[in-house]
Design an enzyme around this catalytic site. Structure first.
Site, short mmCIF file in Angstrom:
data_model
loop_
_atom_site.label_atom_id
_atom_site.label_comp_id
_atom_site.label_asym_id
_atom_site.label_seq_id
_atom_site.Cartn_x
_atom_site.Cartn_y
_atom_site.Cartn_z
N LYS A 1 0.86 -1.18 0.00
CA LYS A 1 0.00 0.00 0.00
C LYS A 1 0.90 1.23 0.00
O LYS A 1 1.69 1.43 0.92
CB LYS A 1 -0.91 -0.01 1.22
CG LYS A 1 -1.78 1.23 1.31
CD LYS A 1 -2.77 1.14 2.45
CE LYS A 1 -3.55 2.43 2.58
NZ LYS A 1 -4.52 2.37 3.67
N LYS B 1 -2.09 -1.55 -3.82
CA LYS B 1 -2.98 -0.39 -3.74
C LYS B 1 -2.16 0.88 -3.82
O LYS B 1 -1.19 1.00 -3.07
CB LYS B 1 -3.73 -0.46 -2.41
CG LYS B 1 -4.58 0.73 -2.11
CD LYS B 1 -5.16 0.60 -0.73
CE LYS B 1 -5.85 1.90 -0.38
NZ LYS B 1 -6.42 1.90 0.93
C1 PBG Z 1 -7.01 3.72 5.51
C2 PBG Z 1 -7.52 3.43 4.15
C3 PBG Z 1 -7.43 4.32 3.07
C4 PBG Z 1 -8.06 3.71 1.99
C5 PBG Z 1 -8.53 2.46 2.41
N1 PBG Z 1 -8.19 2.30 3.75
C6 PBG Z 1 -6.86 5.67 3.02
C7 PBG Z 1 -5.57 5.97 3.64
O1 PBG Z 1 -4.67 5.12 3.74
O2 PBG Z 1 -5.43 7.11 4.08
C8 PBG Z 1 -8.19 4.36 0.65
C9 PBG Z 1 -9.12 3.75 -0.34
C10 PBG Z 1 -9.51 4.64 -1.45
O3 PBG Z 1 -8.93 5.73 -1.68
O4 PBG Z 1 -10.44 4.25 -2.17
N2 PBG Z 1 -6.90 2.70 6.40
#
Ligand code: PBG
Length: 314
Positions: free
Chosen positions: A178, A236
């Site tokens: 991520k 991601k």
């Molecule tokens: C945070 C989380 C995020 C997303 C999913 N879980 C955002 C972040 O890391 O700040 C983003 C998903 C999206 O943008 O569709 N635990």
């Protein structure tokens, strides 16, 4: 006859935002066509999506400020509406597979995925909260536990806690690679979960999310998650990271998931609203490209529209 890649709604996961209350369907301004739903409305939405052939849902809670604290205690409280909602959804639709979200950010007054103290994210102290959250989600009926927090060692810690409490049948979809991406904006708007500005609060998530410059580091993360007991490895975002998806698929036997994130969907929606792109053509091409790159399953805000598009072909 020689087409290499076929995408069907079976491969898709539909993200839904849950709000406490009744009769709520409020649109996320930066992600048109997506809503914060109260449970009663969400049940109807899931019913219509099931009819379209979408079986997989990932649910994120929008938490009111009154439930937030520094340690995310509400995340595993027996009063938590997100946990109660999962129980109800599984009761109504046992055939739907439900993926949870494990991270502190929706519950944290600091807006971070881990506990913040003196300007730092406390990795190991956060693990204990993630374990409690995961066990509570498993007990509520979630089928797949989804740690999105990026703390080191959390997959192993969660696996151990789940097994210890008798939930060895629950699987873990790890957000393995991520990235600290600029494309999460609309999601943070939807959940009100952005890092909060403050002296002793890091302004971004770069100390625990990955550097967009790194591809091979994803292999280290994948190896660790595999050893720790993950059942799915996720990349991601998806579109800017198709090379990462590809290299993960080539190197691991576990299913690869890709999260086609909010900002990636929002930019396509915006271009289509301006008449610069054709949604019915660009949307399926985009999802197909993620599948072709190597993602076995795709989390996308386009899941419902894709399922409608798919149905029209027959
Ligand atoms: C945070 C989380 C995020 C997303 C999913 N879980 C955002 C972040 O890391 O700040 C983003 C998903 C999206 O943008 O569709 N635990």
């Amino acid at each position: 006859m020689v087409r290499e890649t076929t995408l069907t709604p079976d491969h898709l996961v539909y993200p839904l935002f849950l709000e406490e209350g009744k009769a709520i369907k409020s649109e996320v301004a930066s992600l048109p066509g997506n809503y914060r739903w109260s449970l009663d409305k969400m049940l109807k939405e899931i019913e219509s999506c099931l009819e379209l052939g979408i079986n997989n849902y990932i649910i994120f809670p929008h938490i009111a400020d009154k439930h937030k604290d520094k340690l995310g205690k509400y995340s595993y409280s027996s009063k938590n509406f997100y946990l109660k909602a999962a129980k109800r959804i599984k009761k109504e639709f046992p055939q739907a597979s439900l993926i949870s979200d494990v991270a502190l950010d929706p519950y944290s007054i600091d807006g971070h995925d881990g506990i913040v103290r003196k300007g730092k994210i406390l990795n190991d102290e956060t693990l204990a909260v993630l374990q409690k959250m995961s066990v509570a989600q498993a007990a509520a009926g979630f089928d797949i536990i989804g740690p999105s927090d990026m703390m080191d060692g959390r997959v192993g810690a969660i696996r151990e806690a789940l097994d210890h409490k008798g939930y060895s049948d629950k699987s873990i979809m790890s957000y393995t690679a991520k990235y600290a991406s600029a494309y999460y904006g609309p999601f943070r708007d939807a959940l009100d979960s952005a890092p909060v500005a403050g002296n002793d609060i890091p302004k971004d998530k770069k100390t625990y999310q990955m550097d967009p410059a790194n591809k091979y580091e994803a292999l280290i993360e994948g190896e660790l998650d595999t050893q720790e007991g993950a059942d799915y490895l996720m990349v991601k975002p998806a579109l800017n990271y198709l090379d990462v998806i590809h290299v993960m698929k080539e190197n691991f036997d576990l299913p690869i998931a890709a999260y086609h994130v909010s900002g990636e969907c929002a930019m396509l929606i915006a271009a289509c609203q301006k008449g610069w792109l054709n949604y019915e053509e660009a949307m399926p091409e985009t999802l197909l490209s993620i599948h072709r790159a190597g993602a076995d399953c795709i989390i996308s805000y386009f899941a419902k529209d894709f399922a409608k598009h798919y149905k029209k072909q027959f």
